[in-house]
Write a protein that holds these residues in place. Structure first.
Motif, PDB file in Angstrom:
ATOM      1  N   ASN A   1      83.425   2.840  18.067  1.00 48.53           N
ATOM      2  CA  ASN A   1      83.377   1.924  19.207  1.00 48.53           C
ATOM      3  C   ASN A   1      82.829   0.556  18.813  1.00 48.53           C
ATOM      4  O   ASN A   1      82.599  -0.291  19.677  1.00 48.53           O
ATOM      5  N   ASP A   2      82.601   0.327  17.536  1.00 47.72           N
ATOM      6  CA  ASP A   2      81.949  -0.877  17.038  1.00 47.72           C
ATOM      7  C   ASP A   2      82.835  -2.114  17.227  1.00 47.72           C
ATOM      8  O   ASP A   2      83.913  -2.193  16.630  1.00 47.72           O
ATOM      9  N   PRO A   3      82.399  -3.096  18.030  1.00 47.14           N
ATOM     10  CA  PRO A   3      83.236  -4.279  18.266  1.00 47.14           C
ATOM     11  C   PRO A   3      83.534  -5.083  17.009  1.00 47.14           C
ATOM     12  O   PRO A   3      84.588  -5.721  16.909  1.00 47.14           O
TER      13      PRO A   3
ATOM     14  N   VAL B   1      85.075   4.292  23.763  1.00 41.85           N
ATOM     15  CA  VAL B   1      84.931   5.136  22.575  1.00 41.85           C
ATOM     16  C   VAL B   1      86.313   5.637  22.145  1.00 41.85           C
ATOM     17  O   VAL B   1      87.063   6.198  22.946  1.00 41.85           O
ATOM     18  N   LEU B   2      86.619   5.410  20.878  1.00 38.70           N
ATOM     19  CA  LEU B   2      87.915   5.803  20.319  1.00 38.70           C
ATOM     20  C   LEU B   2      87.764   7.084  19.510  1.00 38.70           C
ATOM     21  O   LEU B   2      86.872   7.195  18.664  1.00 38.70           O
ATOM     22  N   MET B   3      88.646   8.051  19.777  1.00 35.95           N
ATOM     23  CA  MET B   3      88.764   9.230  18.922  1.00 35.95           C
ATOM     24  C   MET B   3      90.091   9.133  18.170  1.00 35.95           C
ATOM     25  O   MET B   3      91.162   9.053  18.781  1.00 35.95           O
TER      26      MET B   3
ATOM     27  N   ARG C   1      91.348   6.361  23.548  1.00 32.91           N
ATOM     28  CA  ARG C   1      90.193   5.476  23.760  1.00 32.91           C
ATOM     29  C   ARG C   1      89.815   5.559  25.232  1.00 32.91           C
ATOM     30  O   ARG C   1      90.607   5.190  26.102  1.00 32.91           O
ATOM     31  N   CYS C   2      88.619   6.039  25.525  1.00 31.10           N
ATOM     32  CA  CYS C   2      88.161   6.240  26.892  1.00 31.10           C
ATOM     33  C   CYS C   2      86.878   5.455  27.139  1.00 31.10           C
ATOM     34  O   CYS C   2      86.014   5.365  26.256  1.00 31.10           O
ATOM     35  N   HIS C   3      86.772   4.912  28.354  1.00 32.12           N
ATOM     36  CA  HIS C   3      85.536   4.241  28.755  1.00 32.12           C
ATOM     37  C   HIS C   3      84.538   5.304  29.178  1.00 32.12           C
ATOM     38  O   HIS C   3      84.720   5.974  30.191  1.00 32.12           O
ATOM     39  N   TRP C   4      83.458   5.462  28.393  1.00 30.07           N
ATOM     40  CA  TRP C   4      82.382   6.367  28.763  1.00 30.07           C
ATOM     41  C   TRP C   4      81.456   5.627  29.712  1.00 30.07           C
ATOM     42  O   TRP C   4      81.054   4.487  29.445  1.00 30.07           O
ATOM     43  N   GLY C   5      81.099   6.253  30.811  1.00 31.36           N
ATOM     44  CA  GLY C   5      80.356   5.579  31.869  1.00 31.36           C
ATOM     45  C   GLY C   5      79.014   5.031  31.431  1.00 31.36           C
ATOM     46  O   GLY C   5      78.519   4.064  32.011  1.00 31.36           O
TER      47      GLY C   5
ATOM     48  N   VAL D   1      79.970   2.922  14.205  1.00 30.12           N
ATOM     49  CA  VAL D   1      80.867   2.390  13.181  1.00 30.12           C
ATOM     50  C   VAL D   1      81.865   3.497  12.841  1.00 30.12           C
ATOM     51  O   VAL D   1      81.688   4.648  13.258  1.00 30.12           O
ATOM     52  N   PRO D   2      82.947   3.201  12.120  1.00 33.49           N
ATOM     53  CA  PRO D   2      83.898   4.281  11.798  1.00 33.49           C
ATOM     54  C   PRO D   2      83.188   5.496  11.203  1.00 33.49           C
ATOM     55  O   PRO D   2      82.576   5.415  10.128  1.00 33.49           O
ATOM     56  N   THR D   3      83.221   6.606  11.922  1.00 36.12           N
ATOM     57  CA  THR D   3      82.405   7.777  11.578  1.00 36.12           C
ATOM     58  C   THR D   3      83.243   9.048  11.651  1.00 36.12           C
ATOM     59  O   THR D   3      83.961   9.278  12.636  1.00 36.12           O
ATOM     60  N   ARG D   4      83.131   9.874  10.605  1.00 37.65           N
ATOM     61  CA  ARG D   4      83.796  11.183  10.622  1.00 37.65           C
ATOM     62  C   ARG D   4      82.843  12.165  11.309  1.00 37.65           C
ATOM     63  O   ARG D   4      81.798  12.503  10.765  1.00 37.65           O
ATOM     64  N   ILE D   5      83.227  12.602  12.509  1.00 39.35           N
ATOM     65  CA  ILE D   5      82.344  13.516  13.235  1.00 39.35           C
ATOM     66  C   ILE D   5      82.766  14.975  13.061  1.00 39.35           C
ATOM     67  O   ILE D   5      82.059  15.886  13.504  1.00 39.35           O
ATOM     68  N   CYS D   6      83.910  15.176  12.411  1.00 36.03           N
ATOM     69  CA  CYS D   6      84.352  16.535  12.102  1.00 36.03           C
ATOM     70  C   CYS D   6      85.032  16.486  10.728  1.00 36.03           C
ATOM     71  O   CYS D   6      85.922  15.656  10.506  1.00 36.03           O
TER      72      CYS D   6
END
Length: 674
Positions: free
Chosen positions: A90-92, A102-104, A121-125, A150-155
């Motif tokens: 989500n880093d601008p 937030v982008l997946m 890409r969804c807007h998290w409240g 920042v670009p992050t591998r979460i899985c």
């Protein structure tokens, strides 16, 4: 199998995957901003990160930035991307929009090889930060806006990084919604991957990828043809954001659009420096604005893929508020994207006068009301009110609707859902009378929405623009009314901030009414050329008052609503004679004090308009792509002509001796209501 033979099958199949992703997210998301507001988008991208397919309803604000984000993921992980990996971002500064979006990215493999990415890409409240909802008009650095990913591998290879997710969700308000929306994105992405893999098995990798390559070539060829039809030349435009949220000093967006053959270059050099306030944006938004505007103006009907954008080039030096660097906050990125769209539309209006369009109500109009309900649970109400759209040479603007840059984003949160989920009551909702920009074709009206807060201790945050500098008109049309956000307490109007449109954590009392009044769209053409019958209809429908019809359109109506033709002709002649028009002469340079364009007015013209030094004035001319704004200088001009620098002359399409009309830029047609 023949690639050409299967082009439409492949294209429609990929779009169908995206459309199913949208349906899945709407039906299974936890946050009302997603399932009600539709503040999300989906796409498919190639293994090279280029946009392959999107749906017709997706929000271009999200989608046209996704290739930039994907490119940064590819840069960061290169050949170290495997089946079962999932990335969050989500880093601008590396291609995101603002932190709430937030982008997946979900890599899709075929026969052991990276084939595509599915993107949601969804807007998290809420993503943390100094105020509930994370968006505030009074932040000073991005760390106050929430968790920056920042670009992050979460899985990795199917194994989820639970510790990282615990860190994220543990720093976000209303955690169960954030986790629910994450799972929604995850399930949607997995299902999309299954569909894409099935398509690969059905058509083969050769046909799928060959079809995509051919579709991109065709889209690029069409766009090159459309650009080639635009007259070659250099077109200048400028517009302003109200302020940075802390000082009442405007920000200027400058743009030079160069058309040369089949290519187009947008140069944003010279725009204001980045600020210690939320009105900044990262590097992806310039491409987003250019791609959206050029596609909408020149090729609105053909499918959207990356090929359409190959003939486009951007010059946008880092360090301006349109290409900000750490630690500039970027919560107001929609407002920044909106001002870039407005200058691009202005420049294209100079090149293609038949496509001039009045300006829009501004950006997202973020309004957050938060607190604790009687149960003790936290509530978070996010309003994102629509406004009026701009008029064109053929049509009036629309009232209280989303415009062409917004996709399927809803106009407001449904009253029934709002009242069921929060201790807030919709006390009033309707058209904001008189807010549209006057013109031969008028802009659309904004909306008025009153929200009564039923509990004490709640707080209000607002992040919006066009509260001072209104949406411009074109071809002689007038500006729309500005946005306005106030609190009404015991019948008294309270300004929740000394900076209009920028509020951070203003404390509300039980019974307070938060009044949202959104801007109207800019008008097209001379208001005195509007068909009197249409003016009478606008009065009958409550869009304008009788007094407005008389004062702004010269239309006199009888007690039964009929047009008095003789009185109307007389009124219009009087209004024409009362206009302030001056001949122009070229000056050696354009005059600025900081970001403000300064205009030295002849004494008689200034007095006739009732202006003093520091007032905002606008110039309009038939050849202009939009009205040009300036501030009245401290010194009057020593002559009766108006001296304009070369950029101003170019924007207005003027030569020496031509006449320009001057008027106050903030019309003030709408009086505050109690």
């Amino acid at each position: 199998m023949s690639t050409t033979k299967h082009l439409e099958l492949v294209r429609e199949s990929l779009v169908a995957v995206v459309n199913e992703m949208r349906a899945n997210i709407i039906r299974s998301s936890y946050s009302s901003i997603i399932y009600e507001g539709h503040d999300f988008s989906c796409a498919l991208l190639g293994a090279d990160g280029k946009l392959v397919a999107q749906g017709l309803d997706d929000n271009p604000l999200h989608i046209f930035a996704v290739p930039y984000s994907t490119a940064r993921v590819l840069d960061a992980f290169a050949d170290d991307i495997h089946e079962g990996d999932i990335f969050l971002h989500n880093d601008p500064y590396t291609g995101g929009t603002h932190l709430n979006d937030v982008l997946m990215l979900y890599p899709v493999f075929h026969e052991g090889r990276l084939a595509m990415f599915s993107a949601a890409r969804c807007h998290w409240g809420d993503v943390g930060g100094m105020t509930p909802g994370s968006l505030s008009g009074r932040v000073r650095e991005i760390y106050q806006e929430g968790m920056r990913i920042v670009p992050t591998r979460i899985c990795e290879r199917g194994r989820m990084n639970d510790a990282y997710l615990e860190l994220l969700f543990g720093n976000m308000r209303i955690r169960q919604e954030r986790e629910g929306d994450f799972r929604t994105m995850l399930g949607t992405s997995r299902k999309a991957a299954e569909h894409v893999q099935r398509l690969y098995r059905r058509f083969s990798a050769e046909v799928i990828e060959g079809s995509i390559a051919e579709l991109m070539k065709r889209a690029e060829r069409v766009m090159r043809e459309r650009i080639a039809a635009v007259p070659d030349g250099t077109y200048y435009a400028e517009n302003y954001l109200d302020n940075n949220g802390h000082e009442n000093e405007p920000l200027i967006a400058r743009m030079k659009l160069t058309v040369h053959g089949e290519r187009m270059t947008a140069d944003f050099s010279g725009s204001s420096a980045q600020t210690a306030g939320p009105t900044n944006v990262g590097p992806a938004m310039a491409f987003n604005a250019l791609a959206l505007t050029i596609k909408s103006f020149l090729d609105p009907h053909s499918p959207v893929n990356h090929g359409s954008f190959e003939p486009l080039e951007i010059i946008n030096p880092p360090g301006s508020f349109l290409n900000a660097t750490l630690p500039a906050p970027c919560g107001g990125m929609v407002e920044c994207r909106a001002v870039m769209v407005s200058v691009l539309a202005s420049a294209l209006g100079q090149a293609l006068p038949e496509r001039r369009v009045g300006d829009l109500k501004g950006g997202a109009n973020h309004v957050y009301i938060s607190g604790n309900a009687e149960s003790g649970d936290m509530f978070l109400l996010y309003e994102y009110s629509a406004g009026g759209t701009g008029a064109t040479a053929r049509t009036d603007g629309n009232h209280g609707t989303r415009a062409w840059p917004d996709g399927d984003f809803n106009a407001v949160w449904g009253a029934e859902v709002l009242e069921a989920q929060t201790p807030v009551q919709v006390a009033a909702y309707g058209i904001r009378e008189g807010s549209a920009g006057d013109g031969e074709h008028r802009g659309g009206c904004g909306i008025r929405r009153d929200l009564r807060v039923l509990v004490g201790g709640a707080s209000l945050s607002v992040l919006s623009d066009k509260n001072i500098v209104p949406p411009y008109g074109v071809a002689g049309g007038e500006s729309g009314e500005c946005n306005r956000f106030v609190v009404i307490r015991a019948g008294e109007v309270i300004q929740p901030s000394d900076i209009p449109g920028k509020v951070g954590g203003f404390i509300l009392q039980a019974g307070d009414i938060v009044r949202i009044e959104s801007a109207g769209g800019g008008g097209w053409g001379d208001p005195l050329q509007r068909d009197p019958a249409l003016v009478a209809d606008d009065v009958r429908l409550g869009y304008i008052s009788r007094a407005h019809a008389r004062a702004r359109y010269g239309v006199e109506l009888s007690s039964d609503g009929r047009t008095d033709n003789e009185a109307t002709r007389s009124n219009r002649a009087r209004l024409r004679d009362g206009r302030t028009q001056l001949a122009v002469r070229p000056a050696a340079s354009d005059t600025f004090e900081g970001p403000r364009r300064i205009l030295a007015l002849p004494t008689e013209a200034r007095q006739r308009l009732g202006l003093v030094a520091g007032d905002l004035v606008e110039m309009n001319a038939p050849a202009a792509g939009s009205a040009l704004r300036a501030w009245v200088g401290a010194q009057d001009a020593p002559e009766t002509q108006l001296a304009l620098g070369p950029v101003a002359m170019s924007i207005l399409g003027m030569r020496e001796g031509d006449f320009v009309e001057l008027r106050a830029a903030a019309p003030g047609k709408v009086q505050p209501l109690i």
